[in-house]
Design a protein around this motif. Structure first.
Motif, PDB file in Angstrom:
ATOM      1  N   UNK A   1       0.868  -1.179   0.000  1.00 21.97           N
ATOM      2  CA  UNK A   1       0.000   0.000   0.000  1.00 21.97           C
ATOM      3  C   UNK A   1       0.903   1.227   0.000  1.00 21.97           C
ATOM      4  N   UNK A   2       0.354   2.411  -0.139  1.00 19.54           N
ATOM      5  CA  UNK A   2       1.191   3.598   0.040  1.00 19.54           C
ATOM      6  C   UNK A   2       1.868   3.560   1.417  1.00 19.54           C
ATOM      7  N   UNK A   3       3.072   4.094   1.491  1.00 21.50           N
ATOM      8  CA  UNK A   3       3.855   4.070   2.727  1.00 21.50           C
ATOM      9  C   UNK A   3       3.905   5.472   3.328  1.00 21.50           C
ATOM     10  N   UNK A   4       3.500   5.592   4.582  1.00 24.70           N
ATOM     11  CA  UNK A   4       3.482   6.891   5.246  1.00 24.70           C
ATOM     12  C   UNK A   4       4.833   7.177   5.893  1.00 24.70           C
ATOM     13  N   UNK A   5       5.015   8.421   6.312  1.00 28.45           N
ATOM     14  CA  UNK A   5       6.266   8.847   6.936  1.00 28.45           C
ATOM     15  C   UNK A   5       6.469   8.166   8.280  1.00 28.45           C
ATOM     16  N   UNK A   6       7.724   8.168   8.719  1.00 27.40           N
ATOM     17  CA  UNK A   6       8.095   7.516   9.972  1.00 27.40           C
ATOM     18  C   UNK A   6       9.063   8.408  10.739  1.00 27.40           C
ATOM     19  N   UNK A   7       8.842   8.550  12.056  1.00 23.55           N
ATOM     20  CA  UNK A   7       9.817   9.250  12.873  1.00 23.55           C
ATOM     21  C   UNK A   7       9.211  10.212  13.862  1.00 23.55           C
ATOM     22  N   UNK A   8      10.043  11.132  14.325  1.00 26.13           N
ATOM     23  CA  UNK A   8       9.678  12.129  15.322  1.00 26.13           C
ATOM     24  C   UNK A   8       8.548  13.008  14.805  1.00 26.13           C
ATOM     25  N   UNK A   9       7.597  13.328  15.679  1.00 25.74           N
ATOM     26  CA  UNK A   9       6.468  14.171  15.280  1.00 25.74           C
ATOM     27  C   UNK A   9       6.875  15.626  15.081  1.00 25.74           C
ATOM     28  N   UNK A  10       7.944  16.054  15.744  1.00 23.94           N
ATOM     29  CA  UNK A  10       8.423  17.436  15.618  1.00 23.94           C
ATOM     30  C   UNK A  10       9.931  17.414  15.379  1.00 23.94           C
ATOM     31  N   UNK A  11      10.345  16.949  14.208  1.00 23.88           N
ATOM     32  CA  UNK A  11      11.770  16.750  13.937  1.00 23.88           C
ATOM     33  C   UNK A  11      12.486  18.034  13.523  1.00 23.88           C
ATOM     34  N   UNK A  12      13.800  18.025  13.672  1.00 25.19           N
ATOM     35  CA  UNK A  12      14.642  19.091  13.140  1.00 25.19           C
ATOM     36  C   UNK A  12      15.108  18.753  11.728  1.00 25.19           C
ATOM     37  N   UNK A  13      15.130  17.446  11.428  1.00 28.47           N
ATOM     38  CA  UNK A  13      15.592  16.953  10.130  1.00 28.47           C
ATOM     39  C   UNK A  13      14.507  16.129   9.462  1.00 28.47           C
ATOM     40  N   UNK A  14      14.216  16.457   8.199  1.00 26.61           N
ATOM     41  CA  UNK A  14      13.299  15.660   7.377  1.00 26.61           C
ATOM     42  C   UNK A  14      14.098  15.072   6.224  1.00 26.61           C
ATOM     43  N   UNK A  15      14.050  13.739   6.094  1.00 25.12           N
ATOM     44  CA  UNK A  15      14.738  13.051   5.008  1.00 25.12           C
ATOM     45  C   UNK A  15      13.713  12.628   3.969  1.00 25.12           C
ATOM     46  N   UNK A  16      13.981  12.951   2.714  1.00 22.44           N
ATOM     47  CA  UNK A  16      13.057  12.629   1.624  1.00 22.44           C
ATOM     48  C   UNK A  16      13.749  11.702   0.635  1.00 22.44           C
ATOM     49  N   UNK A  17      13.229  10.480   0.518  1.00 24.30           N
ATOM     50  CA  UNK A  17      13.737   9.530  -0.451  1.00 24.30           C
ATOM     51  C   UNK A  17      12.912   9.553  -1.717  1.00 24.30           C
ATOM     52  N   UNK A  18      13.123   8.552  -2.569  1.00 28.25           N
ATOM     53  CA  UNK A  18      12.414   8.498  -3.852  1.00 28.25           C
ATOM     54  C   UNK A  18      11.049   7.831  -3.703  1.00 28.25           C
ATOM     55  N   UNK A  19      11.027   6.550  -3.373  1.00 30.91           N
ATOM     56  CA  UNK A  19       9.780   5.781  -3.295  1.00 30.91           C
ATOM     57  C   UNK A  19      10.071   4.488  -2.545  1.00 30.91           C
ATOM     58  N   UNK A  20       9.039   3.793  -2.067  1.00 31.03           N
ATOM     59  CA  UNK A  20       9.258   2.514  -1.387  1.00 31.03           C
ATOM     60  C   UNK A  20       9.923   1.490  -2.304  1.00 31.03           C
TER      61      UNK A  20
END
Length: 224
Positions: free
Chosen positions: A39-58
């Motif tokens: 299925x589509x994959x949602x984001x994972x991690x801290x709810x209020x992060x300082x760093x956001x990492x953006x990849x391509x696709x699952x």
């Protein structure tokens, strides 16, 4: 942006079938691998992060299998080792969605939320999915986010699209750092890295040292 809104966004992403090519492909994958998330994959991690990492696709046997970004496949090996080294992750590997790993001051998402055939989303799919990435970045900014790390050219261009910035003014290059402004007027720093894929790491296009150098820049800027 509230946690309630985040939950609504996650639900909208999980239920999304707006790209028929991707939706049909996931249905085929689910038949072939009935135990996969598929299925589509949602984001994972801290709810209020300082760093956001953006990849391509699952990846087919990674996030598409486990339901968590960069989890359970080769692409996540270097990423989670580096995140752990720099204090963004509580362990240095990510094998399943219930392995207890937590991210600290960091969140991971993808430019395209669904597994694309041959790992190659088409431009229309990237544009369609950008509605979700735009909301994620706005949420990131409103929660005090500072740094956005993009893994590869497609993620780089998708983030610029979400910020309504012209790609020609911010060319992708490993190690490049750009000062950008969000739609709400907040300052962000955009960091470029080659994607931590099997191909890039095995051919040494991206080494552990090169990846660590990018993270060292991010950490130095976050602590300013």
């Amino acid at each position: 942006m509230t946690d309630v809104f985040s939950c609504e966004l996650d639900q909208a992403i999980l239920n999304c079938q707006q790209c028929s090519r991707l939706s049909d492909f996931l249905q085929t994958v689910k038949i072939q691998y009935p135990d996969y998330h598929a299925r589509p994959v949602i984001a994972f991690g801290d709810a209020a992060p300082k760093l956001l990492i953006v990849g391509l696709a699952p990846g087919m046997h990674g996030a598409n299998r486990t339901g968590r970004p960069f989890t359970g496949d080769f692409a996540g090996i270097l990423l989670y080792q580096t995140l752990h080294r720099f204090g963004f992750a509580t362990r240095n590997d990510s094998v399943s969605a219930d392995d207890g790993l937590q991210l600290v001051d960091c969140r991971i998402t993808n430019a395209v939320k669904c597994l694309p055939p041959e790992n190659k989303p088409i431009p229309q799919e990237i544009r369609q999915c950008n509605q979700y990435l735009s909301v994620e970045i706005n949420q990131f900014v409103q929660n005090g986010g500072i740094a956005v790390l993009v893994l590869g050219t497609v993620a780089h261009q998708a983030v610029l699209m979400s910020l309504q910035l012209k790609a020609k003014n911010y060319p992708f290059g490993h190690g490049a750092v750009y000062a950008v402004t969000s739609s709400s007027g907040n300052d962000l720093r955009l960091y470029d890295s080659y994607h931590c894929s099997r191909y890039n790491t095995q051919t040494k296009r991206l080494t552990a040292e090169m990846f660590s150098q990018v993270f060292a820049k991010i950490v130095a800027d976050i602590k300013k």
